[in-house]
Write an enzyme that holds these catalytic residues in place. Structure first.
Site, PDB file in Angstrom:
ATOM      1  N   LEU A   1     -44.628  38.244  -0.448  1.00 30.08           N
ATOM      2  CA  LEU A   1     -45.309  39.534  -0.429  1.00 30.08           C
ATOM      3  C   LEU A   1     -46.507  39.378   0.493  1.00 30.08           C
ATOM      4  O   LEU A   1     -47.188  38.351   0.459  1.00 30.08           O
ATOM      5  CB  LEU A   1     -45.796  39.926  -1.830  1.00 30.08           C
ATOM      6  CG  LEU A   1     -44.782  40.547  -2.800  1.00 30.08           C
ATOM      7  CD1 LEU A   1     -45.372  40.608  -4.197  1.00 30.08           C
ATOM      8  CD2 LEU A   1     -44.375  41.937  -2.349  1.00 30.08           C
ATOM      9  N   ASP A   2     -46.769  40.371   1.307  1.00 37.46           N
ATOM     10  CA  ASP A   2     -47.910  40.294   2.209  1.00 37.46           C
ATOM     11  C   ASP A   2     -49.210  40.130   1.428  1.00 37.46           C
ATOM     12  O   ASP A   2     -49.316  40.543   0.268  1.00 37.46           O
ATOM     13  CB  ASP A   2     -48.003  41.557   3.063  1.00 37.46           C
ATOM     14  CG  ASP A   2     -47.028  41.525   4.232  1.00 37.46           C
ATOM     15  OD1 ASP A   2     -46.452  40.457   4.495  1.00 37.46           O
ATOM     16  OD2 ASP A   2     -46.841  42.575   4.870  1.00 37.46           O
TER      17      ASP A   2
END
Length: 254
Positions: A104-105
Site C-alpha cells: 500500500l502506498d
C-alpha cells in the site's frame, strides 16, 4: 521431500523465512551468499544437503508458516529495508522475519498481509487470479454519475486500460471500489485521469479477509478458518511467474 530434490536457491532461502525470493536474489547478486563454501549465482539449484550461508551465517531451520493481517497506518512504507524510516517491519515488530504480500502506498492505509511463506505471494498477487481487493476512497470534490460509470468500465492509465471493476458511491465525495488487479497507484491514477484527486484511500478487504475492528497500527494472525478459505481460493491460482517478477509488476495499489 527427499535429499536429492532440487530447489532454486532463492526459493530455498525464502522458505526458511530469512527473506523474500526477490531479496534473496539481491543478496546473491551482492555476493554474500555461498553454497558449500562457494559464491552462489542467481538461478543456482540446491538440495537440503547443501550448506547455504548468507553473510557467513548458516540459514536456520524452516520455521512454522506465519500469516498476519495488519492495518497499515498512513506514513508507513511497505518495505523490508530496515534503514528506511517508518518501514513496515519495524512498525509491526514481529519476532520472526516476515515480508508484506503486495503493498500500500505510504499515503494510504488499510489491510495488508505479511508472511514468511514465499510460495503464497504469487497466488495472492497475480491479477489473472481475480482475487478481490476492496477500498473506500475519498476525493477532493463531489462524485458524478459519469465518474462512477467511467471508473467501473475502465480507465486508460500506464499504457493500458484498467479492467472493469465494481464501483459504488457511499457519500458525496466517497466511493467504494473492488479491484482484481493492482497496477501501480491504480486508484489514484484512475481518479486523476477523470479530474479528481484522492485525499484518503483505505483498503478494507483482501479476498475474504476484512479489516473489521483492527485499528491503525494493529495486527493479528489469520485464524485457521481464514487460512482454510484462503487455501481454497488460491488452490488453482496460476504460478507461472516468479515471486520476483510478480512483485515488480503488481504493486497492489495504491
Amino acid at each position: 521431500m527427499t535429499s536429492t530434490t532440487q530447489y532454486r536457491l532463492n526459493k530455498y532461502i525464502s522458505d526458511t523465512g530469512f527473506c523474500s525470493r526477490r531479496q534473496a536474489d539481491k543478496f546473491i547478486e551482492q555476493g554474500v551468499v555461498t553454497v558449500n563454501g562457494q559464491l552462489a549465482t542467481v538461478g543456482l539449484k540446491v538440495t537440503i544437503n547443501d550448506q547455504v550461508q548468507v553473510d557467513g551465517k548458516p540459514l536456520k531451520e524452516k520455521p512454522a508458516r506465519v500469516y498476519l493481517a495488519y492495518h497499515k497506518p498512513v506514513g508507513i512504507t511497505c518495505t523490508t529495508e530496515r534503514h528506511i524510516k517508518g518501514n513496515i517491519i519495524d512498525a509491526i515488530g514481529y519476532s520472526e522475519r516476515i515480508f508484506p504480500i503486495g503493498r500500500l502506498d505510504k499515503p494510504s492505509e488499510g489491510l495488508i498481509f505479511l508472511t514468511n511463506d514465499g510460495d503464497i505471494v504469487n497466488k495472492v498477487l497475480r491479477a489473472g487470479n481475480a482475487h478481490e481487493k476492496e477500498y473506500t476512497v475519498s476525493v477532493n470534490k463531489p462524485i458524478s454519475s459519469h465518474f462512477i460509470a467511467k471508473m467501473s468500465s475502465g480507465v486508460p492509465i500506464l499504457d493500458t486500460v484498467t479492467l472493469p471493476c465494481k464501483v459504488s458511491q457511499i457519500s458525496k465525495n466517497t466511493f467504494k471500489i473492488i479491484l482484481t488487479q493492482g497496477l501501480n497507484r491504480q486508484i489514484r491514477r484512475m481518479a486523476e485521469y477523470l479530474g479528481y484527486e484522492v485525499v484518503k484511500l483505505k483498503r478494507i478487504r483482501i479476498m475474504h479477509v476484512r479489516l473489521a475492528e483492527l485499528r491503525a497500527g494493529q495486527w493479528r494472525l489469520l485464524d485457521k478458518y481464514e487460512m482454510a478459505h484462503m487455501e481454497q481460493l488460491i488452490e488453482h491460482s496460476a504460478k507461472t511467474a516468479t515471486v520476483d517478477n510478480t512483485l515488480a509488476r503488481h504493486h497492489d495499489e495504491e
